[in-house]
Design a protein around this motif. Structure first.
Motif, PDB file in Angstrom:
ATOM      1  N   GLN A  59      -9.938 -56.673  51.746  1.00 32.59           N
ATOM      2  CA  GLN A  59      -9.700 -55.858  52.886  1.00 32.59           C
ATOM      3  C   GLN A  59      -8.500 -54.925  52.706  1.00 32.59           C
ATOM      4  O   GLN A  59      -7.599 -55.147  52.200  1.00 32.59           O
ATOM      5  CB  GLN A  59      -9.324 -56.676  54.208  1.00 32.59           C
ATOM      6  CG  GLN A  59     -10.569 -57.601  54.568  1.00 32.59           C
ATOM      7  CD  GLN A  59     -11.679 -57.083  55.064  1.00 32.59           C
ATOM      8  OE1 GLN A  59     -11.780 -55.975  55.978  1.00 32.59           O
ATOM      9  NE2 GLN A  59     -12.931 -57.534  54.873  1.00 32.59           N
TER      10      GLN A  59
ATOM     11  N   GLU B  28      -6.229 -47.705  61.042  1.00 32.95           N
ATOM     12  CA  GLU B  28      -7.516 -47.283  61.981  1.00 32.95           C
ATOM     13  C   GLU B  28      -8.574 -48.306  62.232  1.00 32.95           C
ATOM     14  O   GLU B  28      -8.966 -48.806  63.242  1.00 32.95           O
ATOM     15  CB  GLU B  28      -8.161 -46.056  61.445  1.00 32.95           C
ATOM     16  CG  GLU B  28      -9.392 -45.682  62.442  1.00 32.95           C
ATOM     17  CD  GLU B  28     -10.241 -44.333  61.864  1.00 32.95           C
ATOM     18  OE1 GLU B  28     -11.478 -44.439  62.330  1.00 32.95           O
ATOM     19  OE2 GLU B  28      -9.585 -43.713  61.172  1.00 32.95           O
ATOM     20  N   GLN B  29      -8.708 -49.220  60.919  1.00 37.39           N
ATOM     21  CA  GLN B  29      -9.517 -50.421  60.917  1.00 37.39           C
ATOM     22  C   GLN B  29      -9.320 -50.916  59.433  1.00 37.39           C
ATOM     23  O   GLN B  29      -8.772 -50.119  58.520  1.00 37.39           O
ATOM     24  CB  GLN B  29     -10.942 -50.179  61.160  1.00 37.39           C
ATOM     25  CG  GLN B  29     -11.655 -49.168  60.196  1.00 37.39           C
ATOM     26  CD  GLN B  29     -13.062 -48.813  60.464  1.00 37.39           C
ATOM     27  OE1 GLN B  29     -13.594 -47.879  61.059  1.00 37.39           O
ATOM     28  NE2 GLN B  29     -13.985 -50.064  60.320  1.00 37.39           N
ATOM     29  N   TRP B  30      -9.886 -52.131  59.382  1.00 37.68           N
ATOM     30  CA  TRP B  30      -9.686 -52.665  57.871  1.00 37.68           C
ATOM     31  C   TRP B  30     -11.171 -52.795  57.382  1.00 37.68           C
ATOM     32  O   TRP B  30     -11.898 -53.079  57.986  1.00 37.68           O
ATOM     33  CB  TRP B  30      -9.042 -54.050  57.964  1.00 37.68           C
ATOM     34  CG  TRP B  30      -7.590 -53.994  58.293  1.00 37.68           C
ATOM     35  CD1 TRP B  30      -7.217 -53.720  59.535  1.00 37.68           C
ATOM     36  CD2 TRP B  30      -6.689 -54.137  57.454  1.00 37.68           C
ATOM     37  NE1 TRP B  30      -5.747 -53.963  59.445  1.00 37.68           N
ATOM     38  CE2 TRP B  30      -5.264 -54.016  58.148  1.00 37.68           C
ATOM     39  CE3 TRP B  30      -6.464 -54.605  55.853  1.00 37.68           C
ATOM     40  CZ2 TRP B  30      -4.156 -54.156  57.537  1.00 37.68           C
ATOM     41  CZ3 TRP B  30      -5.438 -54.631  55.286  1.00 37.68           C
ATOM     42  CH2 TRP B  30      -4.086 -54.513  56.180  1.00 37.68           C
TER      43      TRP B  30
END
Length: 210
Positions: free
Chosen positions: A77, A102-104
């Protein structure tokens, strides 16, 4: 047991900073911070030193399960960050210190521990006739610890801007150039030397099917 939470509480109770504990156990503050947040595992030796220094008592079974669980939780990740964040990469000791991701996303190839993801902007690297082509909005994975060589696809920061640019690196003798893959792009090739800093090499492209 959430071992990271326990470690953070014990560290604060002893009045130790991340940097102080990291120095004592032989790691860096970034790794320790991610461990405390449950985003990264730790080697057996490091974890045992950490628990010893903080006087945390857990069974060997809990130690193994906690460590393996934390490591598996983040395997592959990497954080999706902004172009502004990529541009100031060299000015921070840890990419996570720049701000929340922002996200993984799961990286599909082997990568270094500081690898991050970026969403491509614009069409300068769009060339569907070639093997590599990147449309606006595509996501690339960038490894800042990978050595850039001739024809590497790189993210670089130019001295006249705080943002990064995604181009192909060309090396001819002592000269270095950045090239847009889009054959119709204006000023497609331009020289760089001391006016650019490489922020990483693109190692993969994220292509979701849904």
């Amino acid at each position: 047991m959430k071992i990271g939470t326990t470690v953070r509480a014990a560290r604060k109770a002893k009045g130790m900073t991340l940097e102080q504990l990291a120095h004592e156990i032989g790691t860096d503050a970034g790794n320790l911070s991610r461990f405390e947040r449950g985003l990264q595992g730790a080697g057996q030796d490091v974890l045992e030193r950490m628990l010893s220094i903080l006087n945390i008592q857990i069974s060997s079974e809990e130690l193994d399960e906690s460590n393996v669980g934390a490591a598996m939780a983040v395997r592959g990740q990497v954080p999706l960050i902004s172009w502004i964040q990529a541009g100031c990469w060299s000015e921070v000791s840890d990419i996570y210190a720049v701000g929340d991701a922002e996200q993984w996303l799961p990286c599909p190839v082997s990568h270094g521990p500081r690898t991050y993801a970026l969403r491509v902007r614009g069409l300068s690297m769009y060339n569907p006739a070639e093997r590599h082509s990147f449309n606006d909005g595509d996501i690339i994975f960038v490894d800042p610890d990978r050595a850039a060589i001739h024809r590497s696809l790189i993210v670089a920061k130019l001295t006249d801007t705080q943002e990064a640019t995604f181009k192909q690196l060309l090396i001819e003798g002592d000269q270095r150039f950045l090239m847009a893959l889009n054959p119709s792009w204006p000023n497609r090739i331009f020289p760089i030397n001391g006016n650019a800093e490489i922020c990483g090499v693109a190692i993969a492209k994220h292509e979701p099917l849904i």
